[in-house]
Design a protein around this motif. Structure first.
Motif, PDB file in Angstrom:
ATOM      1  N   MET A 168       0.847  -1.182   0.000  1.00  0.00           N
ATOM      2  CA  MET A 168       0.000   0.000   0.000  1.00  0.00           C
ATOM      3  C   MET A 168       0.888   1.240   0.000  1.00  0.00           C
ATOM      4  SD  MET A 168      -1.262   0.480   3.934  1.00  0.00           S
ATOM      5  CE  MET A 168      -1.534   2.213   3.568  1.00  0.00           C
ATOM      6  N   GLU A 169       0.316   2.373  -0.386  1.00  0.00           N
ATOM      7  CA  GLU A 169       1.000   3.663  -0.381  1.00  0.00           C
ATOM      8  C   GLU A 169       0.116   4.669   0.335  1.00  0.00           C
ATOM      9  OE1 GLU A 169       1.917   4.816  -4.342  1.00  0.00           O
ATOM     10  OE2 GLU A 169       3.350   3.189  -4.693  1.00  0.00           O
ATOM     11  N   HIS A 170       0.798   5.562   1.072  1.00  0.00           N
ATOM     12  CA  HIS A 170       0.043   6.554   1.845  1.00  0.00           C
ATOM     13  C   HIS A 170       0.977   7.715   2.170  1.00  0.00           C
ATOM     14  CE1 HIS A 170      -3.221   8.101   4.177  1.00  0.00           C
ATOM     15  NE2 HIS A 170      -2.571   8.040   5.328  1.00  0.00           N
ATOM     16  N   GLU A 171       0.412   8.942   2.243  1.00  0.00           N
ATOM     17  CA  GLU A 171       1.180  10.130   2.584  1.00  0.00           C
ATOM     18  C   GLU A 171       0.646  10.736   3.878  1.00  0.00           C
ATOM     19  OE1 GLU A 171       1.188  12.981  -0.546  1.00  0.00           O
ATOM     20  OE2 GLU A 171       2.743  11.948  -1.711  1.00  0.00           O
ATOM     21  N   VAL A 172       1.594  11.166   4.714  1.00  0.00           N
ATOM     22  CA  VAL A 172       1.247  11.846   5.963  1.00  0.00           C
ATOM     23  C   VAL A 172       2.116  13.102   6.075  1.00  0.00           C
ATOM     24  CG1 VAL A 172       0.466   9.781   7.166  1.00  0.00           C
ATOM     25  CG2 VAL A 172       2.890  10.414   7.242  1.00  0.00           C
ATOM     26  N   LEU A 197       5.725  12.783   4.346  1.00  0.00           N
ATOM     27  CA  LEU A 197       6.245  11.419   4.418  1.00  0.00           C
ATOM     28  C   LEU A 197       5.459  10.555   3.439  1.00  0.00           C
ATOM     29  CD1 LEU A 197       6.644  10.927   8.300  1.00  0.00           C
ATOM     30  CD2 LEU A 197       8.311  11.791   6.640  1.00  0.00           C
ATOM     31  N   SER A 198       6.133  10.104   2.368  1.00  0.00           N
ATOM     32  CA  SER A 198       5.506   9.212   1.382  1.00  0.00           C
ATOM     33  C   SER A 198       5.873   7.785   1.757  1.00  0.00           C
ATOM     34  CB  SER A 198       5.990   9.551  -0.033  1.00  0.00           C
ATOM     35  OG  SER A 198       5.655  10.891  -0.357  1.00  0.00           O
ATOM     36  N   VAL A 224      -2.888   3.564  11.177  1.00  0.00           N
ATOM     37  CA  VAL A 224      -1.649   3.499  11.956  1.00  0.00           C
ATOM     38  C   VAL A 224      -0.677   4.590  11.507  1.00  0.00           C
ATOM     39  CG1 VAL A 224       0.405   2.113  12.408  1.00  0.00           C
ATOM     40  CG2 VAL A 224      -1.854   1.069  12.555  1.00  0.00           C
ATOM     41  N   LEU A 225      -0.537   4.814  10.189  1.00  0.00           N
ATOM     42  CA  LEU A 225       0.383   5.828   9.685  1.00  0.00           C
ATOM     43  C   LEU A 225      -0.081   7.241  10.049  1.00  0.00           C
ATOM     44  CD1 LEU A 225       1.254   4.360   6.159  1.00  0.00           C
ATOM     45  CD2 LEU A 225       2.701   4.407   8.198  1.00  0.00           C
ATOM     46  N   ASN A 278       1.613  11.389  16.452  1.00  0.00           N
ATOM     47  CA  ASN A 278       2.430  11.121  17.643  1.00  0.00           C
ATOM     48  C   ASN A 278       3.852  11.645  17.471  1.00  0.00           C
ATOM     49  OD1 ASN A 278       0.231   9.834  18.768  1.00  0.00           O
ATOM     50  ND2 ASN A 278       0.951   7.767  18.275  1.00  0.00           N
ATOM     51  N   LEU A 279       4.395  11.554  16.261  1.00  0.00           N
ATOM     52  CA  LEU A 279       5.737  12.062  16.006  1.00  0.00           C
ATOM     53  C   LEU A 279       5.771  13.583  16.161  1.00  0.00           C
ATOM     54  CD1 LEU A 279       8.658  11.557  15.159  1.00  0.00           C
ATOM     55  CD2 LEU A 279       7.909  11.696  12.766  1.00  0.00           C
ATOM     56  N   ALA A 280       4.755  14.262  15.649  1.00  0.00           N
ATOM     57  CA  ALA A 280       4.687  15.723  15.796  1.00  0.00           C
ATOM     58  C   ALA A 280       4.592  16.113  17.269  1.00  0.00           C
ATOM     59  CB  ALA A 280       3.495  16.266  15.019  1.00  0.00           C
TER      60      ALA A 280
END
Length: 254
Positions: free
Chosen positions: A1-5, A106-107, A133-134, A140-142
């Motif tokens: 899968m692919e996802h951007e955050v 983040l890709s 989750v991503l 959470n990282l921020a």
């Protein structure tokens, strides 16, 4: 899968954060690290929600930097209740935001190989769980970067004034706050009021009679009247007795 955050911090700051495996694991939602976990290869438990089910894995995670803008995250684990397993290989590419250099995109592109309960889930449920989750990982990282001391970040937030640095106005019952006291020297009434207010409650002060030049004029004392009556009574008796004696003498002469 692919996802951007998106993470609201510069690329270099996010890259340094992703280079720390323990921090990466700590920001994964549902992850609980062991007390003696190795910072380079942290291990612990991961609770993963798929649809209406929750699967708990025990495993480890590794992070590898590939160039200046790519991070490889690998994880593997076994079901804590069952014989199933799961392996993750996730490639994360970092890039500055299109409209804001202080934002990092983040890709993410990855694959999951699984057996057991995760393998029984539908593709749509697994993809939805992965995106969730991503998204939560980025949040959470921020938050983790926000709580980092300023000396370990590229850009710090303005410091908040300490609570005890705020100037506290004087209390309303302080005699020195009287508008009539312009030269800063408390008058005699104010000094006397300050001494008498010490140790008294606010309710007592509110109901206390005014002092100084605002005090009411005392009523005439009754002591003067009493003293006058004490002197007038004997004089009246003496006058009455004299009149009686004079009257008797005059009657005898007749």
């Amino acid at each position: 899968m692919e996802h951007e955050v998106y993470v609201p911090f510069p690329v270099e700051t996010v890259r340094q954060a992703l280079a720390e495996p323990e921090r990466v694991a700590r920001c994964i939602p549902g992850c609980q690290l062991d007390a003696d976990a190795d910072p380079g290869t942290p291990g612990g438990r991961l609770r993963l929600r798929i649809g209406s089910s929750t699967i708990t894995y025990r495993g480890t995670l590794t992070v590898t930097l590939r160039g200046a803008d790519t991070v490889l995250v690998e994880a593997s684990g076994m079901e804590s209740r069952g014989d199933g397993s799961a392996e993750l290989s996730l490639t994360v590419r970092l890039a500055a935001g299109p409209d804001d250099s202080a934002t990092t995109v983040l890709s993410c592109a990855g694959t999951v190989t699984s057996t057991g309960r995760l393998a029984e889930a539908t593709g749509q449920a697994a993809e939805s769980a992965g995106r969730r989750v991503l998204d939560r990982f980025a949040a959470n990282l921020a938050a983790d970067l926000t709580n980092t001391p300023p000396d370990t970040r590229d850009s710090g937030a303005p410091a908040t004034a300490a609570l005890f640095d705020t100037e506290v106005p004087p209390p309303s019952l302080d005699p020195l706050t009287d508008a009539d006291d312009q030269d800063g020297t408390p008058p005699a009434e104010a000094a006397h009021a300050r001494r008498t207010m010490i140790g008294r409650s606010a309710e007592e002060v509110d109901h206390a009679p005014p002092r100084g030049r605002y005090a009411p004029v005392p009523a005439p004392q009754s002591a003067t009247t009493s003293a006058t009556l004490r002197w007038a009574a004997p004089a009246a008796a003496l006058a009455l007795a004299s009149a009686v004696v004079v009257g008797r003498v005059l009657r005898r002469r007749r």
